[in-house]
Motif scaffolding. Structure first.
Motif, PDB file in Angstrom:
ATOM      1  N   UNK A  46      51.320  52.262  35.466  1.00 35.68           N
ATOM      2  CA  UNK A  46      52.741  52.354  35.769  1.00 35.68           C
ATOM      3  C   UNK A  46      53.617  52.438  34.548  1.00 35.68           C
ATOM      4  N   UNK A  47      53.018  52.749  33.406  1.00 31.97           N
ATOM      5  CA  UNK A  47      53.787  52.900  32.177  1.00 31.97           C
ATOM      6  C   UNK A  47      54.100  51.582  31.479  1.00 31.97           C
ATOM      7  N   UNK A  48      53.506  50.497  31.965  1.00 34.48           N
ATOM      8  CA  UNK A  48      53.747  49.209  31.319  1.00 34.48           C
ATOM      9  C   UNK A  48      53.040  49.162  29.967  1.00 34.48           C
ATOM     10  N   UNK A  49      53.761  48.730  28.952  1.00 40.57           N
ATOM     11  CA  UNK A  49      53.189  48.623  27.608  1.00 40.57           C
ATOM     12  C   UNK A  49      52.949  47.145  27.308  1.00 40.57           C
ATOM     13  N   UNK A  50      51.712  46.803  27.020  1.00 39.05           N
ATOM     14  CA  UNK A  50      51.352  45.420  26.717  1.00 39.05           C
ATOM     15  C   UNK A  50      50.869  45.345  25.276  1.00 39.05           C
ATOM     16  N   UNK A  51      51.469  44.483  24.500  1.00 36.32           N
ATOM     17  CA  UNK A  51      51.022  44.278  23.113  1.00 36.32           C
ATOM     18  C   UNK A  51      49.810  43.352  23.150  1.00 36.32           C
ATOM     19  N   UNK A  52      48.637  43.943  23.183  1.00 36.94           N
ATOM     20  CA  UNK A  52      47.415  43.159  23.410  1.00 36.94           C
ATOM     21  C   UNK A  52      46.876  42.498  22.144  1.00 36.94           C
ATOM     22  N   UNK A  53      47.273  42.997  20.989  1.00 37.90           N
ATOM     23  CA  UNK A  53      46.670  42.480  19.752  1.00 37.90           C
ATOM     24  C   UNK A  53      46.869  40.970  19.565  1.00 37.90           C
ATOM     25  N   UNK A 132      44.780  44.789  38.590  1.00 39.03           N
ATOM     26  CA  UNK A 132      45.314  45.250  37.299  1.00 39.03           C
ATOM     27  C   UNK A 132      45.517  46.762  37.282  1.00 39.03           C
ATOM     28  N   UNK A 133      45.670  47.373  38.441  1.00 39.67           N
ATOM     29  CA  UNK A 133      45.709  48.838  38.523  1.00 39.67           C
ATOM     30  C   UNK A 133      46.822  49.461  37.690  1.00 39.67           C
ATOM     31  N   UNK A 134      47.954  48.767  37.557  1.00 35.19           N
ATOM     32  CA  UNK A 134      49.096  49.362  36.853  1.00 35.19           C
ATOM     33  C   UNK A 134      49.018  49.206  35.336  1.00 35.19           C
ATOM     34  N   UNK A 135      47.994  48.517  34.868  1.00 35.43           N
ATOM     35  CA  UNK A 135      47.861  48.272  33.422  1.00 35.43           C
ATOM     36  C   UNK A 135      46.920  49.300  32.779  1.00 35.43           C
ATOM     37  N   UNK A 136      47.086  49.507  31.477  1.00 37.64           N
ATOM     38  CA  UNK A 136      46.185  50.387  30.717  1.00 37.64           C
ATOM     39  C   UNK A 136      44.810  49.742  30.620  1.00 37.64           C
ATOM     40  N   UNK A 137      43.791  50.535  30.264  1.00 34.71           N
ATOM     41  CA  UNK A 137      42.427  50.014  30.211  1.00 34.71           C
ATOM     42  C   UNK A 137      42.288  48.887  29.191  1.00 34.71           C
ATOM     43  N   UNK A 138      42.936  49.027  28.049  1.00 38.41           N
ATOM     44  CA  UNK A 138      42.823  47.957  27.058  1.00 38.41           C
ATOM     45  C   UNK A 138      43.495  46.682  27.543  1.00 38.41           C
ATOM     46  N   UNK A 139      44.609  46.807  28.286  1.00 41.53           N
ATOM     47  CA  UNK A 139      45.276  45.625  28.827  1.00 41.53           C
ATOM     48  C   UNK A 139      44.416  44.960  29.901  1.00 41.53           C
ATOM     49  N   UNK A 140      43.715  45.773  30.710  1.00 42.16           N
ATOM     50  CA  UNK A 140      42.849  45.200  31.749  1.00 42.16           C
ATOM     51  C   UNK A 140      41.810  44.263  31.143  1.00 42.16           C
ATOM     52  N   UNK A 141      41.124  44.742  30.084  1.00 38.97           N
ATOM     53  CA  UNK A 141      40.051  43.920  29.514  1.00 38.97           C
ATOM     54  C   UNK A 141      40.614  42.702  28.793  1.00 38.97           C
ATOM     55  N   UNK A 144      41.812  40.084  31.431  1.00 39.21           N
ATOM     56  CA  UNK A 144      40.658  39.437  32.075  1.00 39.21           C
ATOM     57  C   UNK A 144      39.974  38.480  31.110  1.00 39.21           C
ATOM     58  N   UNK A 145      39.838  38.912  29.867  1.00 44.94           N
ATOM     59  CA  UNK A 145      39.216  38.037  28.872  1.00 44.94           C
ATOM     60  C   UNK A 145      40.104  36.819  28.594  1.00 44.94           C
ATOM     61  N   UNK A 146      41.422  36.990  28.710  1.00 49.92           N
ATOM     62  CA  UNK A 146      42.335  35.855  28.533  1.00 49.92           C
ATOM     63  C   UNK A 146      42.124  34.827  29.643  1.00 49.92           C
ATOM     64  N   UNK A 147      41.950  35.306  30.874  1.00 46.55           N
ATOM     65  CA  UNK A 147      41.686  34.399  31.989  1.00 46.55           C
ATOM     66  C   UNK A 147      40.376  33.652  31.778  1.00 46.55           C
ATOM     67  N   UNK A 148      39.374  34.358  31.317  1.00 44.85           N
ATOM     68  CA  UNK A 148      38.093  33.711  31.036  1.00 44.85           C
ATOM     69  C   UNK A 148      38.245  32.649  29.942  1.00 44.85           C
TER      70      UNK A 148
END
Length: 693
Positions: A46-53, A132-141, A144-148
């Protein structure tokens, strides 16, 4: 607080076989086309930008604090908690997590509930992907890893504290964690597998994030290798989420499966890492090409100030400091608006070359209006650089009396590419002349410097050509100032003989026979041994014997080196300016001398005065001296050199082998070369030589 995972041995044991079957089934199915479509169908960004670093940094912090403490807890050690680094409290992390706390909590609950209830791992994974359908692939992982990390972090906090903190002990009892400690020997292999899997998950996640950060201006997402990598990322994302679910549902019976899963995820990491390496290679190639074209444009359209070009020689991240002749750091600005010679070499530049160049740089230049500086640019292979090369560089730098770079790695790679492809540097040193405005006056001024010294200043191609037009093949051109006694010998009208070779038997026979001829004719004779090119140790040994036996004069190493390099420079200078052996006497004579040197046999050239000369190879000249009685009468009538020349012309030589050996990058190799003995065209061969004496 998210619901921590319960690791009860008794409650989960009955579900192990179902999870084993699920895992094996998914190992086989996840990479086929149907599964790929199923994974892709969950993706609706959905165009959401997540700063994953910053989030990933916190995740690594949590998991890398847990892993070293697992063995400690398994052995019943006293719990201890190390402080995380300051990244966990940074504003960037706070800002990123503030908006994502809810989705991370939802994933925590999904994983905890489905695992506790014995849910299917694939179904749970697909559920998280849909969440997590609206998130980019890097944000998905990363999410999920944050939840873990939240669930697993809470779990291990209790494990670490339960032996020393009553609250933690009570919570551990409610969660049946004492079973974990009681069965620690049995669980040890299982948690070893878990550690490997966690590390593999982090590695793959970092790889996925790194792909998203590649600069689009240098690599296209639609072209391999990046397009290939992007096609694999959905599968890699699936396996990371699947691994989180598997870790959450861990029990002793799953030890083998976790090991297998760790191997699977590690394989994914290796594949992605290889693709990432190819992407960086492609990016580096594109950056190198752009920087190359930029330098090419700059140097081919002089900016009216040489400093702009000098600055571009060095890497942008490097502060442009040089070492001056006193080995003090100075800004590169000291070379602004000056004539600059860029001395380009590898680390095998000879000490003789340095000393000869130093004599020019520190000699006439100081006592005249000549105003030029030298800057050494060493070209090295960075992939093989080691302490030995470092020391070699430092040693060379210490003996140079001009400006040098602080380190070879400071030179921009694109400039090295230009130096090699446009200026033709391979191994033999060159000196590129820049005038004060930054114009390249000559791509290699060393040739004219060796021939004419500082009188060729400002070392331009035009100056070189003007000198070549008026130069003639004379004794002075051949010897220059290498023999200090030469003016006296010429004024005394002596016959002067220069000879070379490395066969001591021939040298003794030749010098003895020639002295006998001079005595018979009652003429003055001076003989000088000039050695052989690229045979330093053999020449040094022979020079010692010649002096010991008083056979003739003999030059020292530096003069021998300079003599042969001047001859090569004459050849290359003539070739660069389009001269051929058919229309240029100097080029013809130089090539003949170099061909003599290419043979293992000796040779000799005789001069009377400045320009009367005769030359021959060792076999011919020695036989002529030994058969002097055949042309003695002629010599008394015509003179020594005319008579010797006529005698040599009468010698037929049906069998000979002439070799002309030239360095491969001295400024242009002539395509057609005539034999010095018979005039026939010589065959061209390639020779690779490593001569260590």
């Amino acid at each position: 607080m998210a619901a921590p995972i319960s690791f009860s041995l008794s409650s989960l044991a009955s579900k192990s076989q179902q999870l084993v079957r699920n895992e094996r089934r998914m190992f086989a199915a996840s990479d086929d086309g149907a599964m790929m479509k199923q994974i892709q169908s969950t993706h609706a960004p959905g165009g959401r930008v997540v700063d994953v670093k910053p989030i990933l940094q916190v995740i690594e912090n949590v998991l890398h604090h847990i892993i070293p403490n697992i063995d400690h807890a398994m052995k019943g050690g006293t719990g201890h908690i190390d402080a995380l680094n300051d990244l966990t409290t940074s504003s960037a992390v706070d800002g990123a997590l503030d908006a994502l706390a809810y989705i991370v909590h939802k994933i925590c609950c999904e994983v905890s509930c489905k695992c506790s209830g014995g849910g299917d791992a694939h179904a749970t994974t697909m559920g998280i992907l849909n969440m997590l359908s609206s998130y980019s692939w890097d944000a998905k992982v990363v999410l999920t890893l944050a939840a873990f990390a939240v669930n697993f972090g809470e779990f291990w906090l209790i494990v670490q504290l339960c032996t020393s903190n009553s609250l933690a002990k009570s919570v551990a009892l409610l969660k049946q964690l004492p079973d974990l400690l009681e069965h620690s020997p049995t669980l040890k292999p299982h948690f070893d597998a878990l550690n490997k899997l966690i590390n593999a998950m982090i590695d793959v996640t970092k790889c996925i994030v790194e792909f998203t950060e590649l600069p689009s201006e240098f690599i296209s997402i639609d072209v391999p290798p990046l397009s290939t990598a992007m096609a694999h990322i959905p599968t890699a994302t699936y396996w990371i989420i699947w691994s989180v679910v598997a870790c959450a549902a861990q029990i002793t019976g799953l030890a083998w499966e976790l090991s297998s899963l760790a191997h699977k995820v590690s394989s994914i990491h290796e594949h992605l890492q290889s693709l990432l390496h190819l992407c960086y290679e492609r990016i580096d190639e594109k950056k190198l090409l752009e920087a190359f074209e930029d330098f090419k444009r700059t140097i081919e359209t002089p900016p009216m100030d040489n400093l702009k070009i000098l600055l571009k020689i060095f890497r942008k991240e490097e502060t442009c400091y040089l070492l001056n002749p006193d080995k003090t750091e100075v800004l590169i600005d000291v070379l602004r608006r000056k004539h600059v010679l860029l001395l380009i070499s590898d680390l095998d530049i000879s000490h003789e070359e340095i000393r000869v160049l130093e004599a020019l740089y520190k000699g006439e230049r100081v006592s005249s209006e000549l105003n030029y500086e030298i800057l050494w640019l060493p070209i090295v292979d960075r992939s093989t650089w080691n302490d030995g090369y470092e020391q070699k560089f430092l040693n060379l730098k210490s003996i140079m009396s001009w400006y040098t770079v602080k380190h070879p790695f400071a030179i921009e790679p694109a400039v090295i590419k230009y130096i090699m492809e446009v200026w033709g540097f391979v191994k033999k040193p060159i000196a590129v002349t820049l005038d004060p405005q930054g114009k390249v006056l000559c791509p290699n001024a060393l040739n004219m410097m060796w021939i004419w010294g500082n009188s060729a200043f400002p070392f331009s191609s035009e100056k070189e050509e003007s000198f070549l037009k008026v130069e003639a093949w004379t004794l002075e051109l051949l010897v220059d100032r290498l023999e200090p006694n030469l003016p006296t010998w010429v004024s005394q009208q002596k016959v002067v003989c220069f000879y070379g070779g490395v066969q001591m038997e021939w040298i003794e026979s030749f010098t003895t026979a020639t002295k006998g001829v001079a005595k018979a004719l009652d003429i003055g004779l001076e003989m000088v041994y000039v050695g052989k090119n690229n045979a330093k140790e053999r020449v040094k040994k022979i020079t010692g014997l010649i002096k010991e036996k008083q056979l003739s004069h003999a030059w020292e190493d530096e003069n021998v080196w300079f003599f042969w390099n001047r001859l090569e420079s004459m050849l290359y200078s003539k070739t660069q300016h389009g001269k051929t052996i058919e229309n240029d006497v100097i080029k013809q004579e130089v090539m003949t001398m170099l061909a003599y040197d290419g043979s293992e046999n000796g040779w000799a050239v005789f001069f009377t005065g400045s320009d009367e000369m005769v030359r021959a190879n060792g076999e011919k000249v020695l036989s002529s001296m030994k058969s002097f009685d055949e042309w003695e009468k002629l010599a008394k009538q015509m003179g020594f050199i005319p008579a010797l020349r006529k005698h040599l012309d009468g010698i037929t030589d049906d069998h000979h082998c002439t070799r002309l050996i030239l360095p491969g990058n001295g400024g242009g190799i002539p395509e057609r070369v005539q034999c010095a003995e018979c005039g026939r065209p010589m065959e061209m061969y390639f020779m690779y030589r490593c001569c260590v004496e």
